[in-house]
Design a protein around this motif. Structure first.
Motif, PDB file in Angstrom:
ATOM      1  N   UNK B 167       0.830  -0.812  -0.058  1.00 40.66           N
ATOM      2  CA  UNK B 167      -0.255  -0.078   0.190  1.00 40.66           C
ATOM      3  C   UNK B 167       0.947   1.379   0.225  1.00 40.66           C
ATOM      4  N   UNK B 168       2.205   0.944   0.495  1.00 38.25           N
ATOM      5  CA  UNK B 168       2.771   2.117   0.375  1.00 38.25           C
ATOM      6  C   UNK B 168       3.636   2.665  -0.392  1.00 38.25           C
ATOM      7  N   UNK B 169       3.376   2.275  -2.282  1.00 41.34           N
ATOM      8  CA  UNK B 169       3.432   2.720  -3.278  1.00 41.34           C
ATOM      9  C   UNK B 169       3.550   4.333  -4.105  1.00 41.34           C
ATOM     10  N   UNK B 170       3.736   4.687  -3.700  1.00 41.10           N
ATOM     11  CA  UNK B 170       4.298   6.417  -3.839  1.00 41.10           C
ATOM     12  C   UNK B 170       4.322   7.363  -3.243  1.00 41.10           C
ATOM     13  N   UNK B 171       3.894   6.935  -1.737  1.00 44.38           N
ATOM     14  CA  UNK B 171       3.901   7.938  -0.585  1.00 44.38           C
ATOM     15  C   UNK B 171       5.249   7.995  -0.802  1.00 44.38           C
ATOM     16  N   UNK B 172       6.858   7.590  -1.277  1.00 44.81           N
ATOM     17  CA  UNK B 172       7.702   7.849  -1.275  1.00 44.81           C
ATOM     18  C   UNK B 172       8.283   9.360  -1.938  1.00 44.81           C
ATOM     19  N   UNK B 197      11.266  11.307  -6.146  1.00 48.16           N
ATOM     20  CA  UNK B 197      10.624  10.665  -7.135  1.00 48.16           C
ATOM     21  C   UNK B 197       9.965   9.718  -6.239  1.00 48.16           C
ATOM     22  N   UNK B 198       9.175   9.034  -6.061  1.00 50.26           N
ATOM     23  CA  UNK B 198       8.221   7.909  -5.339  1.00 50.26           C
ATOM     24  C   UNK B 198       9.584   6.771  -5.653  1.00 50.26           C
ATOM     25  N   UNK B 199      10.300   6.093  -6.510  1.00 52.74           N
ATOM     26  CA  UNK B 199      11.132   5.196  -6.578  1.00 52.74           C
ATOM     27  C   UNK B 199      12.105   5.276  -6.185  1.00 52.74           C
ATOM     28  N   UNK B 200      13.325   4.691  -5.547  1.00 50.46           N
ATOM     29  CA  UNK B 200      14.761   4.797  -5.219  1.00 50.46           C
ATOM     30  C   UNK B 200      15.661   3.941  -7.386  1.00 50.46           C
ATOM     31  N   UNK B 201      16.288   4.324  -7.147  1.00 56.48           N
ATOM     32  CA  UNK B 201      16.925   4.039  -8.829  1.00 56.48           C
ATOM     33  C   UNK B 201      18.321   3.999  -7.921  1.00 56.48           C
ATOM     34  N   UNK B 202      18.610   2.235  -8.553  1.00 55.46           N
ATOM     35  CA  UNK B 202      20.417   1.544  -7.804  1.00 55.46           C
ATOM     36  C   UNK B 202      20.340   1.250  -9.274  1.00 55.46           C
ATOM     37  N   UNK B 203      21.994   0.928  -9.416  1.00 57.79           N
ATOM     38  CA  UNK B 203      22.830   0.321 -10.155  1.00 57.79           C
ATOM     39  C   UNK B 203      22.267  -0.965 -10.220  1.00 57.79           C
ATOM     40  N   UNK B 204      21.338  -1.793 -10.991  1.00 57.96           N
ATOM     41  CA  UNK B 204      21.153  -3.211 -11.187  1.00 57.96           C
ATOM     42  C   UNK B 204      21.888  -3.895 -11.086  1.00 57.96           C
ATOM     43  N   UNK B 205      23.087  -3.751 -11.752  1.00 59.30           N
ATOM     44  CA  UNK B 205      24.429  -4.784 -11.343  1.00 59.30           C
ATOM     45  C   UNK B 205      24.577  -4.417 -10.257  1.00 59.30           C
ATOM     46  N   UNK B 206      24.780  -3.826  -9.105  1.00 65.68           N
ATOM     47  CA  UNK B 206      24.852  -4.049  -7.761  1.00 65.68           C
ATOM     48  C   UNK B 206      23.980  -4.993  -7.142  1.00 65.68           C
ATOM     49  N   UNK B 207      22.927  -5.505  -7.590  1.00 65.93           N
ATOM     50  CA  UNK B 207      21.828  -6.249  -7.021  1.00 65.93           C
ATOM     51  C   UNK B 207      22.084  -8.259  -7.077  1.00 65.93           C
ATOM     52  N   UNK B 208      22.311  -8.523  -5.990  1.00 65.03           N
ATOM     53  CA  UNK B 208      23.194  -9.644  -6.174  1.00 65.03           C
ATOM     54  C   UNK B 208      21.857 -10.886  -6.328  1.00 65.03           C
ATOM     55  N   UNK B 209      20.851 -10.477  -5.118  1.00 63.60           N
ATOM     56  CA  UNK B 209      19.247 -11.144  -5.416  1.00 63.60           C
ATOM     57  C   UNK B 209      18.388 -10.495  -4.185  1.00 63.60           C
ATOM     58  N   UNK B 210      17.339 -11.530  -4.844  1.00 66.98           N
ATOM     59  CA  UNK B 210      16.444 -11.094  -3.957  1.00 66.98           C
ATOM     60  C   UNK B 210      15.620 -12.260  -3.480  1.00 66.98           C
ATOM     61  N   UNK B 329       0.542  12.219   3.459  1.00 65.36           N
ATOM     62  CA  UNK B 329       1.416  11.075   3.942  1.00 65.36           C
ATOM     63  C   UNK B 329       3.048  11.212   2.747  1.00 65.36           C
ATOM     64  N   UNK B 330       4.157  11.572   3.388  1.00 65.83           N
ATOM     65  CA  UNK B 330       5.066  12.044   2.509  1.00 65.83           C
ATOM     66  C   UNK B 330       5.808  11.033   3.182  1.00 65.83           C
ATOM     67  N   UNK B 331       7.357  10.157   2.433  1.00 64.57           N
ATOM     68  CA  UNK B 331       7.917   9.395   3.517  1.00 64.57           C
ATOM     69  C   UNK B 331       9.423  10.066   3.024  1.00 64.57           C
ATOM     70  N   UNK B 332      10.734  10.514   3.536  1.00 62.27           N
ATOM     71  CA  UNK B 332      11.758  11.399   3.775  1.00 62.27           C
ATOM     72  C   UNK B 332      12.639  10.420   4.040  1.00 62.27           C
TER      73      UNK B 332
END
Lengths: 493, 493
Positions: B167-172, B197-210, B329-332
């Motif tokens: 549900x928190x999608x969009x509040x950041x 922005x509402x999403x945090x953009x990271x370098x996807x090459x850093x992501x080892x997994x989920x 609401x805004x999350x910062x």
């Protein structure tokens, strides 16, 4: 310039001011201070006291002030309350004897306190101007200080017209925040940005009259820089070079703030002679001789400051070559020169001096042995908290080594362990960033005087284990040893 | 959402992390914390320790964290270093026993320290997300904390995907300052302004997994508000009303920051029921149950916060009525929720609690008897220094009256006399603004417990005269009396 305001003698001006008035004098250090009205006010106080009439005022300035303000008024026993800063020997004695109520305040916060009305209803603003117009546009002199706020809040204004400072016309950037928050964005993104006006506009109906003056501040010469200060300056510059090497300070460098005094001048001089330090800008509260020297040498390209405090001979020379400087200087209100928003945004490198520092990085800037006020916190808190990199400098000892300036627990704390990063003495540089209290203590002991290192080690050994190791029974034992024997080295835990 | 990243078990994720790694976990309090990877990391540590292999990490979070982070990792003795804040009993013990090096830091400064590289080269960021895309756009969960900085600086990122918080999608409102100063202007002029922005953009090459998860934070219920807290809350609100009457707080009110915990909740509740307090906005670091209650009642119109920390039952209810809240609401990031620039510009009214306060207004927020860490300074310094009006609240005594929380000299100082304005206990409100130390002491004694007023008076009587009156031999005598007899009232100067 044609006056529509009454021309007053200083004594006529002083006669307006009643006993118990809240009086704000322009000035930030002696720079920009009114000069003759406070002298006349002191005379008036003395005369009234001789007639057994009460006369004492609540005295506000931007920071410290001109000899006539704190000196003459104090000699006349005409001050009840003083804020936000002072540095005069007579005022200091009166404060420490409990004869003057003194409130030190962060210099960037002080104008907000004035506007809120907490400092009483401001009765009189006494303001030095280089020029003025009949419709109330004032050209200030060697500082801006809190004068815009004083003029906005005071019921009455008296001008002291001092054309000695006429060359300064155009260098001021006057900006006054709203009465209430939210405040506007302060749109300074580099030291040479202007956000205001060169003149201060006041309500001309408030102006009671003008006193004519023509004089400089006659600031005394600085002490010759001694070897210890030179060593401290060299260690600071070594540290800066190392930070540049590892990429924590960019190669383009960052704007510099430097405190007032001989140690600050020494650091600037060492920076000036080191080719590894590139040309830089200054964003500070007081510009001193050393900064203008570096500007002449091409090492400083721009100075933003609240005031210009230069020695008397230097000032004459400055004004005779003013065209070399006038476009490379801005004078700002203290609320802006010291504003957290701007300091943090610009990412300053800040250099301030400390009286003493404890093992965990707490800094005492203001009170000897926890009780005796020296000057005040001034702008050191504004800069230390908000700068990108903050350095405190001090000699490791005082009074021929009988006092260690590195102690187990500071007798007064102005800057907490959370606000301090780098401490430099003539013995070394303690980099406290990211360190736990135990690691900090190790770094601090390494820059204490060798005589005191085993003493500080043994304090830690007998302390109670905790996140911070202390023995509250012995935390102040070094001061007690000094009081009892005249030498902290006689301490026995 | 389609994953291009390997799906990992928590144990597989933990297996990436070597002994001695710098590991940053998302989260600001338990809000937004990774949950299962740290548990797996603790298991890994225990297994390695059983094989006599070393395993311990340098642990960073936004503020305090989820049970699994500080609790499980500490139980496994797998933490060498901790910053910038914690509030877990096991971690607290380890810190006070000297087994973990702990660096508390102003929460607004911490991301800058990370970027500068002072906290070591960040190896792993473990990040809870509500959603993610294959190109590295992350939707965070119940807090932002320092996660944008962690992801920017870390070599590797492992995601913990927890759609419970979908549900928190969009509040950041994600915003990361430049690597070096000068920083850009932070263009927030009211609590509901968005700058990122509402999403945090990271370098996807850093992501080892989920790692897949589905769970709430399971935060425990708050303590019932007792009478003393109710009294303190009433005194705070009386003070606010008086400030509005004299025009120091505008009739339109100002945005509010409130600390975490039962006392903070009590103040908010009293504000909520008082018709003299108008509807207001919140600009804070943690939004708790009481704030959402006031939003439901129409007393709070908007909440800007770094994290949402609500009790478990409350969270379920929030999400089931989420459409009532999501646009208010805004999350910062903590760097922005606690940024001096924004706090000062908005002119916050801030409410934080203190452990103890001394006669001159210095505040201890962190260390019992000067040595034992409780939690950390957190955001209290960011808000107390920069707010328009800052209030510290505390009970006058602790442990059935055997400890006075008003003392001659704080055993640790987190907020100096220069940073404090209003102190409220159940016995009164000390307005320290503009006051000299002597005047401050009088105001502080008036809000001490009646048993301790004569004790504090007699401390001042035997103290050395100065701007600040102290007797360094007796400054900590109340603690010594408590250690010797179990009751500070047995002190004898």
């Amino acid at each position: 310039m044609a006056s529509e305001f009454p021309i007053l003698s200083a004594d006529e001006a002083a006669a307006f001011i009643p006993n118990g008035a809240w009086v704000a004098c322009s000035g930030f250090t002696s720079a920009g201070s009114v000069k003759n009205i406070p002298l006349a006010l002191a005379r008036r106080a003395t005369e009234l006291h001789q007639k057994n009439q009460a006369f004492s005022i609540y005295l506000l300035t931007g920071a410290s002030s001109y000899e006539a303000v704190d000196g003459a008024l104090m000699q006349a026993q005409a001050v009840t309350y003083r804020a936000p800063y002072q540095s005069h020997p007579a005022m200091r004695i009166a404060i420490n004897q409990g004869n003057v109520a003194y409130r030190e305040e962060h210099l960037s916060h002080f104008p907000q306190s004035i506007r809120s009305g907490i400092m009483g209803p401001l009765d009189y603003a006494l303001v030095e101007v280089a020029d003025y117009t009949p419709d109330g546009r004032l050209t200030l002199t060697a500082s801006v200080g809190a004068t815009p706020t004083f003029c906005q809040c005071a019921k009455h204004i008296i001008l002291e017209h001092n054309p000695y400072h006429a060359p300064l016309k155009g260098v001021h950037d006057i900006y006054e925040p709203n009465r209430y928050p939210p405040y506007d964005i302060i749109r300074i993104t580099k030291p040479n940005d202007r956000i205001g006006t060169t003149q201060l506009t006041v309500d001309p109906r408030k102006i009671l009259g003008v006193v004519e003056t023509y004089q400089s501040e006659q600031n005394p010469e600085f002490k010759h820089i001694d070897t210890v200060y030179q060593h401290i300056g060299e260690r600071v510059v070594e540290f800066l070079q190392q930070e540049m090497r590892v990429g924590r300070i960019p190669q383009s460098f960052l704007p510099v703030q430097s405190g007032v005094g001989n140690l600050a001048n020494a650091i600037l001089k060492v920076m000036g002679t080191n080719p590894a330090i590139p040309t830089f800008q200054v964003y500070t509260e007081i510009a001193q001789d050393a900064m203008f020297d570096l500007m002449k040498q091409g090492k400083i390209s721009f100075i933003s400051t609240c005031g210009i405090y230069v020695t008397d001979g230097y000032q004459k020379e400055l004004y005779s070559n003013w065209s070399c400087y006038q476009n490379r200087l801005i004078l700002r209100p203290q609320e802006i020169s010291n504003h957290p928003e701007v300091i943090r945004r610009l990412g300053l490198l800040s250099f301030n001096s400390a009286l003493e520092v404890d093992l965990f990085g707490n800094v005492n800037s203001t009170h000897v042995q926890g009780t005796q006020a020296v000057n005040g916190i001034g702008g050191s808190g504004d800069f230390a908290r908000n700068s990108f990199l903050s350095v405190f400098t001090l000699q490791s000892t005082a009074k021929s080594g009988t006092i260690s300036n590195i102690v187990p627990f500071c007798s007064h704390i102005d800057h907490t362990e959370h606000d301090t990063q780098i401490i430099v003495t003539e013995y070394g540089c303690a980099d406290l960033r990211g360190k736990s209290p135990e690691q900090r203590a190790e770094a601090m002991i390494a820059c204490a005087h060798p005589d005191y290192r085993p003493i500080l080690q043994s304090y830690l050994k007998q302390a109670q284990q905790g996140h911070i190791s202390h023995n509250l029974s012995n935390a102040f034992a070094l001061y007690q040893a000094y009081q009892a024997t005249g030498d902290m080295r006689n301490v026995n835990f």
